[in-house]
Design an enzyme around this catalytic site. Structure first.
Site, PDB file in Angstrom:
ATOM      1  N   LYS A 118       0.819  -1.219   0.000  1.00  0.00           N
ATOM      2  CA  LYS A 118       0.000   0.000   0.000  1.00  0.00           C
ATOM      3  C   LYS A 118       0.847   1.260   0.000  1.00  0.00           C
ATOM      4  CE  LYS A 118      -4.372  -1.461   1.968  1.00  0.00           C
ATOM      5  NZ  LYS A 118      -5.376  -1.178   2.990  1.00  0.00           N
ATOM      6  N   LYS A 201      -5.831 -10.565  -6.634  1.00  0.00           N
ATOM      7  CA  LYS A 201      -6.920 -10.675  -5.666  1.00  0.00           C
ATOM      8  C   LYS A 201      -8.095  -9.774  -6.052  1.00  0.00           C
ATOM      9  CE  LYS A 201      -6.445  -8.554  -1.748  1.00  0.00           C
ATOM     10  NZ  LYS A 201      -6.055  -8.027  -0.443  1.00  0.00           N
ATOM     11  N   LYS A 204     -11.343  -3.990  -3.669  1.00  0.00           N
ATOM     12  CA  LYS A 204     -12.164  -2.790  -3.858  1.00  0.00           C
ATOM     13  C   LYS A 204     -11.383  -1.705  -4.577  1.00  0.00           C
ATOM     14  CE  LYS A 204     -12.039  -2.485   0.879  1.00  0.00           C
ATOM     15  NZ  LYS A 204     -12.862  -2.488   2.036  1.00  0.00           N
TER      16      LYS A 204
HETATM   17  P1  TYM Z   1     -10.661  -5.724   4.581  1.00  0.00           P
HETATM   18  O1  TYM Z   1     -11.658  -4.692   4.909  1.00  0.00           O
HETATM   19  O2  TYM Z   1      -9.659  -5.451   3.503  1.00  0.00           O
HETATM   20  O3  TYM Z   1     -11.394  -7.066   4.196  1.00  0.00           O
HETATM   21  C1  TYM Z   1     -12.378  -7.612   5.045  1.00  0.00           C
HETATM   22  C2  TYM Z   1     -12.326  -9.127   5.025  1.00  0.00           C
HETATM   23  O4  TYM Z   1     -12.509  -9.611   3.689  1.00  0.00           O
HETATM   24  C3  TYM Z   1     -11.440 -10.492   3.348  1.00  0.00           C
HETATM   25  N1  TYM Z   1     -11.143 -10.340   1.921  1.00  0.00           N
HETATM   26  C4  TYM Z   1     -11.113 -11.356   1.057  1.00  0.00           C
HETATM   27  N2  TYM Z   1     -11.354 -12.667   1.237  1.00  0.00           N
HETATM   28  C5  TYM Z   1     -11.254 -13.461   0.141  1.00  0.00           C
HETATM   29  N3  TYM Z   1     -10.954 -12.992  -1.091  1.00  0.00           N
HETATM   30  C6  TYM Z   1     -10.707 -11.683  -1.307  1.00  0.00           C
HETATM   31  N4  TYM Z   1     -10.425 -11.224  -2.513  1.00  0.00           N
HETATM   32  C7  TYM Z   1     -10.787 -10.794  -0.196  1.00  0.00           C
HETATM   33  N5  TYM Z   1     -10.625  -9.448  -0.048  1.00  0.00           N
HETATM   34  C8  TYM Z   1     -10.838  -9.191   1.260  1.00  0.00           C
HETATM   35  C9  TYM Z   1     -10.277 -10.046   4.213  1.00  0.00           C
HETATM   36  O5  TYM Z   1      -9.326 -11.081   4.365  1.00  0.00           O
HETATM   37  C10 TYM Z   1     -10.971  -9.695   5.511  1.00  0.00           C
HETATM   38  O6  TYM Z   1     -11.211 -10.858   6.281  1.00  0.00           O
HETATM   39  N6  TYM Z   1      -7.343  -5.353   8.295  1.00  0.00           N
HETATM   40  C11 TYM Z   1      -8.640  -5.895   7.933  1.00  0.00           C
HETATM   41  C12 TYM Z   1      -9.789  -5.418   8.795  1.00  0.00           C
HETATM   42  C13 TYM Z   1      -9.582  -5.596  10.267  1.00  0.00           C
HETATM   43  C14 TYM Z   1      -9.704  -6.802  10.984  1.00  0.00           C
HETATM   44  C15 TYM Z   1      -9.465  -6.459  12.344  1.00  0.00           C
HETATM   45  C16 TYM Z   1     -10.005  -8.122  10.606  1.00  0.00           C
HETATM   46  C17 TYM Z   1      -9.266  -4.612  11.144  1.00  0.00           C
HETATM   47  N7  TYM Z   1      -9.205  -5.136  12.418  1.00  0.00           N
HETATM   48  C18 TYM Z   1      -9.482  -7.430  13.345  1.00  0.00           C
HETATM   49  C19 TYM Z   1     -10.016  -9.086  11.626  1.00  0.00           C
HETATM   50  C20 TYM Z   1      -9.767  -8.726  12.973  1.00  0.00           C
HETATM   51  C21 TYM Z   1      -8.935  -5.462   6.497  1.00  0.00           C
HETATM   52  O7  TYM Z   1      -8.442  -4.483   6.024  1.00  0.00           O
HETATM   53  O8  TYM Z   1      -9.898  -6.204   5.904  1.00  0.00           O
END
Ligand code: TYM
Length: 342
Positions: A118, A201, A204
């Protein structure tokens, strides 16, 4: 206090930064719903403090947070059964994150692949929050003493760091206060790939909207994106081994398996030998059947934003019953004078 066993408790979060997509749904949200059905406490969070590590328009952030909450409920999360919160309403997340900023080491953060991706070549210009992001994520989890965290594959390294932070804290202060959390990365939907490029992947931030299925897409848009998804010219194999060098084919079969709640082998036993011209309409029908009701319900819930705000306020109250004592105890362990210090 020395705790040796921790009651199972599930925590996970999603960023409210727009474009909730099929990857988020299959990798995370759908599995949040599965955990809710088990006999365990579940807490799910819209991580708005994480979202602002990169610029967010204030009006869009409010809308995306409410939309994400609507998505949680439309997908099957029940605000009575699960605690639904937005992170900023539970101040102990940010408070514990500060403590963890002082536990985590710069070198640990520099190794995070998401930081490297990022921030890229422009790291000097990235926010300090983006660098510290994984310490806040560790705090999200550990401020509940959560033991299980369902996430997609891309969060694995952050969860390993969460364990490292818990271990270092426990070691430095001679306690067994924070659990070593288990990442739960299971099933065919943990790494959903772009519909335009099976090696990337689904995300968004991909400039091409055709690369992902958004949870706000209607039935026509979903069907059209699947029809146009990149594939190769061969028929589908009858065993998972046959998908190895075929990223696009593997992705579509994985998506089908995750939505149908079958293993990849089960799916291939049915569709092996079929051409994509036959398989794609099957996948489109399944995707529309699973996603369209969620999209419709999300849109309906968005008409009742005051209800959403009440759900989040109530979720925060319930959450703080858990987080306030854990933060107080943390402060006590590290030597801050306060109501619980002796
Ligand atoms: P974020 O918002 O990017 O994504 C949310 C969840 O979706 C999953 N994900 C995917 N799974 C499968 N295929 C994909 N292409 C894909 N894109 C996203 C992510 O693995 C995630 O589970 N840092 C985290 C948010 C967070 C969090 C936490 C998660 C903040 N604090 C504590 C668990 C526990 C994030 O940016 O997810």
């Amino acid at each position: 206090m020395s705790e040796t066993t921790f009651t199972p408790r599930v925590f996970s979060g999603i960023q409210p930064s727009g474009n909730l997509h099929l990857g988020n749904y299959l990798g995370a949200l759908k599995r949040f719903v599965d955990w809710q059905a088990k006999d365990v406490e579940t807490i799910y969070c819209m991580v708005d403090l994480h979202a602002i590590t990169v610029w967010q328009d204030p009006a869009d952030l409010k809308k995306s947070t409410r939309e994400l909450c609507a998505g949680f409920i439309a997908a099957g999360l029940d605000p009575e059964q699960s605690i639904l919160i937005n992170q900023s309403q539970v101040p102990e997340h940010a408070q514990l994150a500060w403590v963890f900023n002082c536990v985590a080491r710069m070198g640990w953060m520099q190794r995070m692949t998401q930081w490297k991706d990022k921030a890229g070549k422009n790291a000097q210009n990235a926010s300090l929050g983006l660098f510290a992001y994984p310490a806040l994520m560790a705090a999200d989890i550990l401020v509940y003493h959560a033991t299980h965290v369902p996430v997609g594959e891309d969060q694995k390294q952050h969860l390993e760091l969460t364990r490292d932070i818990a271990i270092k804290f426990n070691h430095d202060y001679g306690v067994n206060f924070f659990p070593e959390t288990e990442p739960v990365i299971e099933g065919a939907g943990t790494r959903v790939m772009s519909l335009r490029d099976g090696t990337k992947k689904m995300s968004k931030s991909d400039p091409s909207d055709a690369s992902r299925i958004n949870l706000t897409d209607d039935a026509d848009a979903i069907a059209k994106k699947i029809r146009k998804a990149k594939t190769d010219p061969d028929a589908l194999p009858s065993e998972a081994k046959g998908l190895e060098e075929r990223p696009e084919a593997r992705n579509l079969v994985n998506i089908y398996a995750a939505m149908a709640e079958q293993s990849v082998d089960q799916v291939l036993a049915d569709v092996g030998g079929k051409q994509f011209s036959e398989f794609k309409p099957m996948l489109a029908d399944l995707a529309v059947a699973k996603m369209a009701p969620i999209t419709t319900e999300m849109a309906r819930l968005m008409q009742h934003q005051d209800e959403i705000d009440k759900i989040l306020a109530r979720g925060a109250e319930r959450a703080r019953e858990i987080t306030a004592p854990i933060l107080r105890k943390t402060y006590d362990i590290i030597g801050m004078v306060g109501p619980s210090s002796l």
